[in-house]
Scaffold this motif. Structure first.
Motif, PDB file in Angstrom:
ATOM      1  N   ASP A 136      -4.615  -9.233   0.948  1.00 34.88           N
ATOM      2  CA  ASP A 136      -3.347  -9.459   0.486  1.00 34.88           C
ATOM      3  C   ASP A 136      -3.417  -9.674  -1.043  1.00 34.88           C
ATOM      4  O   ASP A 136      -2.699 -10.747  -1.470  1.00 34.88           O
ATOM      5  CB  ASP A 136      -2.730 -10.604   1.253  1.00 34.88           C
ATOM      6  CG  ASP A 136      -3.462 -11.917   1.044  1.00 34.88           C
ATOM      7  OD1 ASP A 136      -4.536 -12.048   0.344  1.00 34.88           O
ATOM      8  OD2 ASP A 136      -3.136 -13.003   1.342  1.00 34.88           O
ATOM      9  N   GLU A 140       1.528  -5.517   0.721  1.00 37.92           N
ATOM     10  CA  GLU A 140       1.596  -6.283   2.236  1.00 37.92           C
ATOM     11  C   GLU A 140       0.491  -5.971   3.141  1.00 37.92           C
ATOM     12  O   GLU A 140      -0.014  -4.483   3.175  1.00 37.92           O
ATOM     13  CB  GLU A 140       2.944  -5.375   2.670  1.00 37.92           C
ATOM     14  CG  GLU A 140       3.418  -5.988   4.241  1.00 37.92           C
ATOM     15  CD  GLU A 140       4.516  -5.405   4.718  1.00 37.92           C
ATOM     16  OE1 GLU A 140       4.807  -5.244   5.879  1.00 37.92           O
ATOM     17  OE2 GLU A 140       5.615  -4.953   3.925  1.00 37.92           O
ATOM     18  N   ASN A 142      -1.110  -4.829   6.320  1.00 38.98           N
ATOM     19  CA  ASN A 142      -0.988  -4.359   7.353  1.00 38.98           C
ATOM     20  C   ASN A 142      -1.921  -3.910   8.613  1.00 38.98           C
ATOM     21  O   ASN A 142      -2.884  -2.907   8.275  1.00 38.98           O
ATOM     22  CB  ASN A 142      -0.295  -2.799   7.136  1.00 38.98           C
ATOM     23  CG  ASN A 142       0.387  -1.885   8.211  1.00 38.98           C
ATOM     24  OD1 ASN A 142      -0.130  -2.039   9.277  1.00 38.98           O
ATOM     25  ND2 ASN A 142       1.435  -1.018   7.825  1.00 38.98           N
TER      26      ASN A 142
END
Length: 200
Positions: A136, A140, A142
């Protein structure tokens, strides 16, 4: 007419012979000669020469030329050279040092170029992209995309990706826990001599 044809053929042959000098000098570690040849060929749009010139600026000529390296990596990357896309992504991902300061980090550009290289099947880019999607640092997380790229690299036999993918399934990290998949990755690595038998 024959004289004109001779001149045209001579010019073409000399250009063709010269066009390989960059790669030849570079492969023989003659970076002084390679620099001159690569610079000429790079300016004429040769993507391999652009990549070699970027490497020379990045690794051989020293401090203060990282911007020139990025310029030539970008030129080659924009022409679809997967290695240039990967190295450009690495530079944006890790940054570089100029006058004792870390500069050049741009996660969005790193993500863009890693994706371009990964889409062409470049294993290291697929793996780095998988890591970027779970780290991170600036964008974002994912896990779905991370798993996708990790799987792509693992299915092509990239040992680090096989190991990490096995761990993801072993831990059930964003997927259903599956210890068998952990051991399948380890067995593949063992068969290639990458893992000791007593670990499996």
């Amino acid at each position: 007419m024959k004289k004109t044809l001779f001149v045209v053929l001579a010019a073409l042959l000399s250009t063709t012979a010269y066009a390989n000098n960059c790669a030849t000098y570079y492969e023989h570690n003659d970076f002084r000669q390679a620099f001159t040849a690569c610079k000429t060929e790079a300016k004429h749009g040769d993507r391999e020469a652009q990549f070699n010139l970027a490497h020379i600026y990045y690794q051989r000529i020293g401090v203060g030329n990282k911007e020139k390296a990025i310029y030539w990596y970008t030129k080659a990357a924009e022409q679809g050279l997967v290695e240039a896309q990967y190295y450009l992504a690495l530079m944006y991902n890790m940054g570089y040092v100029v006058n004792s300061h870390l500069v050049g980090i741009d996660n969005d550009k790193a993500l863009y170029w890693f994706t371009k290289a990964a889409e062409q099947g470049f294993l290291e880019a697929q793996y780095k992209l998988a890591l970027m999607y779970v780290d991170d640092t600036g964008f974002e997380v994912n896990k779905e995309k991370s798993l996708y790229w990790l799987t792509q690299a693992a299915e092509q036999g990239f040992d680090k990706a096989e190991n990490d993918l096995g761990l993801v399934y072993y831990r059930g990290d964003g997927v259903e826990k599956n210890t068998e998949k952990r051991y399948i990755g380890l067995l593949k690595q063992w068969n290639r001599g990458l893992v000791r038998r007593d670990i499996i």
